[in-house]
Design an enzyme around this catalytic site. Structure first.
Site, PDB file in Angstrom:
ATOM      1  N   VAL A  33       1.365  -3.632   3.818  1.00  0.00           N
ATOM      2  CA  VAL A  33       1.374  -4.916   4.525  1.00  0.00           C
ATOM      3  C   VAL A  33       2.602  -5.785   4.197  1.00  0.00           C
ATOM      4  O   VAL A  33       2.764  -6.850   4.772  1.00  0.00           O
ATOM      5  CB  VAL A  33       0.074  -5.733   4.308  1.00  0.00           C
ATOM      6  CG1 VAL A  33      -1.135  -5.024   4.867  1.00  0.00           C
ATOM      7  CG2 VAL A  33      -0.122  -6.089   2.842  1.00  0.00           C
ATOM      8  N   TYR A  56      -4.050  -2.146 -10.178  1.00  0.00           N
ATOM      9  CA  TYR A  56      -3.954  -2.054  -8.710  1.00  0.00           C
ATOM     10  C   TYR A  56      -3.004  -3.122  -8.155  1.00  0.00           C
ATOM     11  O   TYR A  56      -2.131  -2.828  -7.325  1.00  0.00           O
ATOM     12  CB  TYR A  56      -5.358  -2.198  -8.107  1.00  0.00           C
ATOM     13  CG  TYR A  56      -5.353  -2.268  -6.601  1.00  0.00           C
ATOM     14  CD1 TYR A  56      -5.284  -1.100  -5.841  1.00  0.00           C
ATOM     15  CD2 TYR A  56      -5.387  -3.488  -5.932  1.00  0.00           C
ATOM     16  CE1 TYR A  56      -5.250  -1.150  -4.458  1.00  0.00           C
ATOM     17  CE2 TYR A  56      -5.356  -3.550  -4.557  1.00  0.00           C
ATOM     18  CZ  TYR A  56      -5.288  -2.385  -3.822  1.00  0.00           C
ATOM     19  OH  TYR A  56      -5.248  -2.438  -2.444  1.00  0.00           O
ATOM     20  N   SER A  80       0.788  -1.244   0.000  1.00  0.00           N
ATOM     21  CA  SER A  80       0.000   0.000   0.000  1.00  0.00           C
ATOM     22  C   SER A  80       0.814   1.285   0.000  1.00  0.00           C
ATOM     23  O   SER A  80       0.234   2.361  -0.134  1.00  0.00           O
ATOM     24  CB  SER A  80      -0.966   0.023   1.183  1.00  0.00           C
ATOM     25  OG  SER A  80      -2.119  -0.685   0.838  1.00  0.00           O
ATOM     26  N   TYR A 120      -3.916   3.009   8.020  1.00  0.00           N
ATOM     27  CA  TYR A 120      -5.160   2.254   8.214  1.00  0.00           C
ATOM     28  C   TYR A 120      -5.919   2.828   9.407  1.00  0.00           C
ATOM     29  O   TYR A 120      -5.998   4.048   9.553  1.00  0.00           O
ATOM     30  CB  TYR A 120      -4.859   0.754   8.393  1.00  0.00           C
ATOM     31  CG  TYR A 120      -3.883   0.218   7.378  1.00  0.00           C
ATOM     32  CD1 TYR A 120      -4.186   0.251   6.028  1.00  0.00           C
ATOM     33  CD2 TYR A 120      -2.661  -0.310   7.757  1.00  0.00           C
ATOM     34  CE1 TYR A 120      -3.295  -0.238   5.075  1.00  0.00           C
ATOM     35  CE2 TYR A 120      -1.764  -0.807   6.803  1.00  0.00           C
ATOM     36  CZ  TYR A 120      -2.090  -0.760   5.476  1.00  0.00           C
ATOM     37  OH  TYR A 120      -1.208  -1.233   4.547  1.00  0.00           O
ATOM     38  N   LYS A 177       0.166   3.367  -2.892  1.00  0.00           N
ATOM     39  CA  LYS A 177      -1.028   4.225  -3.002  1.00  0.00           C
ATOM     40  C   LYS A 177      -0.637   5.708  -3.037  1.00  0.00           C
ATOM     41  O   LYS A 177      -1.403   6.541  -3.526  1.00  0.00           O
ATOM     42  CB  LYS A 177      -2.014   3.916  -1.868  1.00  0.00           C
ATOM     43  CG  LYS A 177      -2.654   2.505  -2.013  1.00  0.00           C
ATOM     44  CD  LYS A 177      -3.637   2.203  -0.892  1.00  0.00           C
ATOM     45  CE  LYS A 177      -4.508   0.972  -1.136  1.00  0.00           C
ATOM     46  NZ  LYS A 177      -3.888  -0.331  -1.027  1.00  0.00           N
TER      47      LYS A 177
HETATM   48  N1  GLU Z   1      -2.504  -5.325  -1.917  1.00  0.00           N
HETATM   49  C1  GLU Z   1      -3.100  -5.218  -0.653  1.00  0.00           C
HETATM   50  C2  GLU Z   1      -4.598  -5.371  -0.712  1.00  0.00           C
HETATM   51  O1  GLU Z   1      -5.258  -4.814  -1.532  1.00  0.00           O
HETATM   52  C3  GLU Z   1      -2.690  -3.900  -0.064  1.00  0.00           C
HETATM   53  C4  GLU Z   1      -2.684  -4.037   1.352  1.00  0.00           C
HETATM   54  C5  GLU Z   1      -1.894  -3.017   2.059  1.00  0.00           C
HETATM   55  O2  GLU Z   1      -0.664  -2.933   1.982  1.00  0.00           O
HETATM   56  O3  GLU Z   1      -2.584  -2.286   2.750  1.00  0.00           O
HETATM   57  O4  GLU Z   1      -5.179  -6.065   0.034  1.00  0.00           O
END
Ligand code: GLU
Length: 303
Positions: free
Chosen positions: A257, A187, A63, A239, A66
């Site tokens: 993650v 994604y 993430s 998060y 992002k």
């Molecule tokens: N690729 C992960 C998902 O979509 C991202 C999770 C993350 O790093 O928050 O579940």
């Protein structure tokens, strides 16, 4: 300040704490990473670089990507992006469906999965080869030779039922235009970018430097857009643990993650940590500890 000895001291202090978290296993290909890895890297705006441990080993940034996704989204759509996604912390798990339902398909922010999926949907309006263009974009941030881990991307595509559900819920609320497959491909590739702490710290420097890459003088975002991305990192980058991260560390940052965290000290530097064992919120346990110790020892924080 002698950043090298600061991070070497922190490294030795946190090593004994490993073994308390859990490597992400909901994406099968992530399970095999060595939980004991630990790396720290700092890059300053002036061009200095400090490293310790596994700082040059590449890992799945998940993430953290992002932030790149959002930056590209702002570059291509400008303020119109904010009609499709909000800027409020979610206080919910990153993959929550519940909140989307009562907020009518508009994700709370671009750093939860639903928000990032909407940003990808907007990129697909404008970019012909979004996967290539993402790598080219990170290259402009002075982090060359990055690549996708195709095994992780594939593994995530095959098991991403929750992300598919988010896309389709938003499609039903008229906030998605492109196909599930096209969105998930971009994604999942973004999440499967592999970078080292050193590369991550370098690539985030523009956010510490008012939107300009220090080593090339290339402007990536305006000062005002940079302020906004940093504000969203501070309030939404961890998060449902963003409040605790601001409280303990006091810097804008983003976690993934895969166990990586990048944070910036505006006007000075960026710092990246990698330790794959996560806490129950999905953030790197040692990563948060390292950054908490860093801001405590150096007094560098935005507060
Ligand atoms: N690729 C992960 C998902 O979509 C991202 C999770 C993350 O790093 O928050 O579940």
């Amino acid at each position: 300040m002698d950043f090298q000895s600061v991070i070497e001291d922190i490294y030795q202090e946190v090593l004994p704490l490993s073994g308390q978290g859990k490597v992400a296993d909901y994406i099968p290909a992530l399970q095999s990473v060595n939980p004991k890895k630990l790396g720290i890297a700092i890059e300053t705006i002036g061009g200095e670089c400090f490293m310790v441990g596994d700082a040059q080993e590449k890992f799945s940034i998940q993430s953290i990507s992002k932030v790149f996704n959002l930056t590209l989204g702002i570059q291509t759509k400008g303020d119109a992006l904010w009609q499709r996604v909000g800027v409020e912390p979610s206080g919910n798990p990153f993959n929550s469906l519940v909140q989307l339902e009562y907020e009518n398909g508009i994700p709370r922010n671009p750093f939860i999965n639903a928000g990032a999926l909407v940003v990808v949907d907007t990129l697909l309006d404008d970019l012909d080869r979004p996967n290539d263009e993402m790598l080219a974009f990170v290259d402009r941030l002075r982090c060359s030779q990055i690549d996708y881990d195709e095994v992780v991307a594939q593994s995530e595509k095959e098991t991403g039922f929750n992300n598919r559900a988010l896309i389709n819920f938003m499609r039903a609320r008229d906030n998605i235009r492109h196909s599930d497959e096209a969105i998930l491909d971009v994604y999942c590739h973004q999440c499967a970018i592999t970078m080292s702490c050193a590369g991550l710290a370098r690539s985030f420097l523009f956010l510490a430097n008012n939107g300009v890459v220090p080593s090339s003088d290339e402007r990536i975002l305006s000062s005002s857009q940079t302020k906004r991305v940093n504000a969203i990192m501070l309030t939404c980058g961890f998060y449902d643990e963003a409040g605790a991260f601001a409280y303990l560390v006091g810097l804008p940052g983003k976690s993934g993650v895969g166990g990586g965290i990048v944070a910036i000290v505006p006007g000075q530097l960026s710092i990246a940590v990698w330790s794959p064992e996560l806490n129950r919120h999905g953030n790197s346990l040692l990563g948060i500890k390292v950054l908490e110790m860093f801001t405590t020892k150096t007094g560098l924080s935005i507060f």
